[in-house]
Design a protein around this motif. Structure first.
Motif, mmCIF file in Angstrom:
data_model
loop_
_atom_site.group_PDB
_atom_site.id
_atom_site.type_symbol
_atom_site.label_atom_id
_atom_site.label_comp_id
_atom_site.label_asym_id
_atom_site.label_seq_id
_atom_site.Cartn_x
_atom_site.Cartn_y
_atom_site.Cartn_z
ATOM 1 N N THR A 354 0.831 -1.205 0.000
ATOM 2 C CA THR A 354 0.000 0.000 0.000
ATOM 3 C C THR A 354 0.865 1.255 0.000
ATOM 4 O OG1 THR A 354 -1.946 0.982 1.061
ATOM 5 C CG2 THR A 354 -0.199 0.177 2.520
ATOM 6 N N LEU A 355 0.216 2.393 0.082
ATOM 7 C CA LEU A 355 0.900 3.678 -0.077
ATOM 8 C C LEU A 355 1.711 4.031 1.166
ATOM 9 C CD1 LEU A 355 1.010 5.862 -2.309
ATOM 10 C CD2 LEU A 355 -0.731 7.113 -1.017
ATOM 11 N N CYS A 356 2.968 4.361 0.960
ATOM 12 C CA CYS A 356 3.861 4.763 2.052
ATOM 13 C C CYS A 356 4.509 6.100 1.699
ATOM 14 C CB CYS A 356 4.948 3.717 2.290
ATOM 15 S SG CYS A 356 4.323 2.097 2.783
ATOM 16 N N ASN A 357 5.031 6.779 2.731
ATOM 17 C CA ASN A 357 5.751 8.023 2.471
ATOM 18 C C ASN A 357 7.204 7.713 2.105
ATOM 19 O OD1 ASN A 357 7.015 7.408 4.903
ATOM 20 N ND2 ASN A 357 5.803 8.871 6.094
ATOM 21 N N GLU A 358 8.017 8.733 1.965
ATOM 22 C CA GLU A 358 9.397 8.545 1.503
ATOM 23 C C GLU A 358 10.210 7.693 2.468
ATOM 24 O OE1 GLU A 358 11.015 12.386 0.860
ATOM 25 O OE2 GLU A 358 9.785 12.823 -0.909
ATOM 26 N N GLU A 359 9.832 7.721 3.762
ATOM 27 C CA GLU A 359 10.562 6.914 4.756
ATOM 28 C C GLU A 359 10.078 5.468 4.801
ATOM 29 O OE1 GLU A 359 9.243 9.919 5.459
ATOM 30 O OE2 GLU A 359 11.153 11.010 5.367
ATOM 31 N N GLY A 360 9.070 5.155 3.994
ATOM 32 C CA GLY A 360 8.534 3.796 3.996
ATOM 33 C C GLY A 360 7.489 3.554 5.063
ATOM 34 N N ASP A 443 4.000 -0.869 -9.120
ATOM 35 C CA ASP A 443 4.877 0.058 -8.401
ATOM 36 C C ASP A 443 4.409 1.502 -8.563
ATOM 37 O OD1 ASP A 443 6.540 -1.892 -7.381
ATOM 38 O OD2 ASP A 443 7.897 -1.847 -9.101
ATOM 39 N N ARG A 444 4.081 1.872 -9.766
ATOM 40 C CA ARG A 444 3.670 3.250 -10.021
ATOM 41 C C ARG A 444 2.292 3.552 -9.421
ATOM 42 N NH1 ARG A 444 5.950 6.688 -10.035
ATOM 43 N NH2 ARG A 444 5.367 7.989 -11.828
ATOM 44 N N PHE A 445 1.456 2.496 -9.281
ATOM 45 C CA PHE A 445 0.153 2.656 -8.630
ATOM 46 C C PHE A 445 0.325 3.113 -7.186
ATOM 47 C CE2 PHE A 445 -3.822 0.509 -6.859
ATOM 48 C CZ PHE A 445 -4.673 1.502 -7.316
ATOM 49 N N LEU A 446 1.454 2.719 -6.582
ATOM 50 C CA LEU A 446 1.756 3.105 -5.201
ATOM 51 C C LEU A 446 2.746 4.262 -5.131
ATOM 52 C CD1 LEU A 446 2.089 -0.490 -3.659
ATOM 53 C CD2 LEU A 446 0.083 0.999 -3.700
ATOM 54 N N ASN A 447 2.886 4.978 -6.255
ATOM 55 C CA ASN A 447 3.765 6.156 -6.323
ATOM 56 C C ASN A 447 5.225 5.824 -6.036
ATOM 57 O OD1 ASN A 447 1.551 7.743 -6.903
ATOM 58 N ND2 ASN A 447 1.284 8.464 -4.796
ATOM 59 N N ARG A 448 5.633 4.617 -6.399
ATOM 60 C CA ARG A 448 7.025 4.232 -6.215
ATOM 61 C C ARG A 448 7.793 4.518 -7.495
ATOM 62 N NH1 ARG A 448 5.167 -0.773 -3.003
ATOM 63 N NH2 ARG A 448 4.831 0.225 -0.983
ATOM 64 N N PRO A 449 9.093 4.773 -7.381
ATOM 65 C CA PRO A 449 9.870 5.131 -8.580
ATOM 66 C C PRO A 449 9.968 3.957 -9.554
ATOM 67 C CG PRO A 449 11.320 4.811 -6.678
ATOM 68 C CD PRO A 449 9.921 4.795 -6.144
#
Length: 632
Positions: A354-360, A443-449
């Motif tokens: 699921t969606l996490c911030n930059e710190e995971g 990955d992109r669905f969860l805003n990951r690079p």
């Protein structure tokens, strides 16, 4: 608990078992009674511990010829009142009676009763008899308590039966280890969970308001200032550090219940435990964890507004550093009153799902998405965790107030009728050839690079996030990449029924990629019943002519579907468009389901034949009427 407490009186002949029963029932001593009384049921209004129970009192004989009947009654007992009256019968307690109970495989509480104390003139001798019972109680843990009584003098008769009922309804054995003189670990764990749930501000202390709320919840009675001070004084004498200006710490709360057990007031502790749905084994009852919740076929389960509000409040309460994410420490604190993080979360490698911030760290959006997926896939898990985490619904609904059931939806052989599906959580299987870009979509669905390095997916992957539709309405989409389980899932009708839309992906820069979709749909024709969206991935690379009998645009048009959407993991706008299109296809299946069989239309020839026949009949009728009118 059973609604009937079955009390069996045992002991040697002449100790006064029958006299105790008659004195209890008639409230007076009756001489010259029969040796063994028939069973007696005491109405609930005469019971002092709980007014919704009935006590059945069974007298027994210790004569050898009655041994079979004695064995039968002992095995049916909920509690045994073991009576003795002198030194000889007291010695028989550890030498015969208690080992005899064990030989029958009976594991029920036993209350020792030293009867006929009116015959003991020397008070010290009576105390010696009771003192002799202490080492016996230490050896035989089934002994709950002991009491002196006199049926003739009506001394402690009611109290003896009260202790028996209390031993069943409020047993000390699960709570307290008499040898260690401490609460048992399961009792401590249950009380720690209750403290956690009552500590509404999660500051580690129960303040006066929180203590009063606990008192009201468990005993329907408020605490006045004097009561608060008295409780704090009792705890302070045991552990001064457990009482501060902030309130009573968890250690103090445990110490208070230990004091209750030591003083024989463990019914107070059981009152708290019962209110929080604990059983005699100190586990939460199954009816509380898994209440009845009927889900019709083809329906799904989602969180209700009350359920979403509960999980929002929980997130905000445990986000101690206010960074908008739950780190591992905060998650561990949040799940402290539960056995552990849900097994399905661990299996799917939460929080990567699921969606996490930059710190995971899991964000609020990701937290709600994860619970939406859990409820959709296994609502019983959500119900159990709602119970463990302290959701409080209505008295009638309980934890089920946090859930709602969607309207059933059925699969059709032809294209579904127009109309939206009344649901907010949808499941999507992402299918396509290896290296077509499926993992990049998740990955992109969860805003990951985006990582260009190809890693084949062996184990199934899952990603859940919210999708904002046109008009601002939000829904949750679960994307699944099936990995090596793809054949098993596509062959499983139940799994396909759980899916709302298929995302067919192919690498637009690889000329052999699209044929995989054609072969897949040919191998699994049951996929034609599901709404579908085709996506031409890696659109940032040079487009290649596909080596297939039909090009993708022609293929999709013949199915009555939109042409493939050109998407690149590096193009944010195209990704957003894909996710919205998938959500719209799930919500409006009639717009995205392949046309398999033409709708049956009425033949234009038939109406013409019917019309001609009708005209002929009318003409013939008129002619006949005209001819008839001219006849004389």
């Amino acid at each position: 608990m059973s609604s009937d407490v079955r009390l069996v009186l045992c002991g040697d002949e002449g100790v006064g078992k029958s006299s105790l029963i008659t004195s209890f029932v008639k409230e007076t001593f009756v001489p010259n009674i029969q040796s063994v009384l028939p069973p007696i049921s005491i109405p609930s209004e005469f019971i002092s511990v709980a007014n919704n129970l009935t006590m059945s009192i069974v007298d027994t004989s210790s004569r050898p010829q009655d041994r079979q009947s004695l064995n039968r009654e002992i095995r049916r007992a909920n509690v045994i009142l073991l009576v003795y009256s002198d030194h000889y019968t007291s010695e028989r307690i550890p030498l015969f009676w208690l080992p005899y109970f064990r030989s029958l495989g009976v594991n029920v509480p036993v209350v020792l009763c030293a009867n006929k104390c009116d015959l003991v003139v020397d008070t010290d001798s009576a105390e010696v008899i009771l003192d002799e019972m202490i080492p016996i109680m230490e050896e035989f843990k089934e002994i709950e308590s002991c009491i002196r009584s006199s049926a003739k003098e009506q001394y402690n008769v009611n109290q003896a039966f009260y202790l028996c009922e209390k031993a069943v309804i409020h047993p000390i054995a699960p709570l307290f280890d008499s040898k260690e003189q401490n609460l048992k670990p399961p009792a401590v764990a249950a009380l720690q969970r209750i403290f956690f749930l009552c500590d509404k501000d999660q500051d580690g202390f129960l303040n006066d308001k929180e203590m009063n709320d606990l008192q009201l919840k468990c005993f329907n009675k408020s605490l006045d200032p004097f009561d608060h001070q008295e409780i704090k004084s009792i705890i302070y004498k045991t552990d001064a550090g457990s009482v501060t200006e902030e309130g009573i710490s968890q250690e103090g709360f445990i110490a208070l219940n230990k004091i209750f057990a030591l003083k024989g007031r463990h019914e107070t502790t059981w009152g708290i435990l019962r209110t929080f749905h604990y059983t005699d084994s100190l586990s939460l009852s199954d009816k509380f964890l898994y209440p009845r919740f009927d889900v019709p076929q083809y329906s799904s389960v989602e969180l209700s507004p009350a359920g979403y509000r509960f999980f929002v409040d929980l997130f905000l309460l445990f986000d101690k550093d206010n960074d908008g994410g739950l780190n591992s420490i905060e998650l561990n604190s949040l799940f402290a009153p539960t056995p552990e993080i849900p097994a399905s979360w661990t299996k799917s490698q939460f929080p990567t799902t699921t969606l996490c911030n930059e710190e995971g760290h899991v964000t609020l959006q990701g937290w709600l998405a994860q619970w939406s997926m859990t409820t959709f896939q296994d609502h019983k898990t959500t119900l159990a965790y709602l119970a463990w985490l302290g959701f409080e619904g209505s008295e009638r609904g309980g934890t089920t107030d946090a859930l709602k059931v969607t309207k059933p939806r059925r699969r059709r052989k032809t294209r579904p009728k127009p109309g939206k599906v009344d649901r907010n959580v949808f499941s999507c299987y992402v299918l396509g050839a290896p290296d077509s870009g499926k993992s990049a979509i998740l990955d992109r669905f969860l805003n990951r690079p985006f990582y260009p390095l190809y890693m084949p997916t062996i184990k199934p992957r899952i990603a859940v996030n919210s999708v904002e539709m046109q008009g601002g309405k939000q829904c949750y989409m679960i994307l699944e990449e099936l990995g090596e389980l793809e054949p098993a899932v596509l062959d499983n009708p139940t799994k396909l029924d759980e899916c709302d839309v298929i995302c067919y992906t192919y690498d637009s820069s690889n000329p052999d990629s699209f044929q995989h979709i054609v072969d897949l749909r040919s191998k699994y024709p049951q996929l034609d019943r599901l709404p579908a969206v085709f996506a031409a991935l890696k659109a940032d690379l040079d487009k290649q002519q596909q080596r297939s009998d039909q090009q993708p645009d022609t293929y999709t048009r013949e199915l009555g579907l939109s042409t493939p959407l050109h998407v690149s993991a590096t193009w944010t706008s195209s990704l957003s468009e894909l996710f919205v299109q998938l959500a719209e296809a799930a919500q409006n299946p009639s717009t995205a389901t392949p046309i398999l069989e033409p709708e049956e239309k009425e033949s234009p020839v038939m109406p013409m034949i019917l019309a001609s026949s009708a005209v002929a009949i009318v003409v013939a009728t008129v002619a006949w009427m005209f001819r008839t009118s001219r006849e004389p």
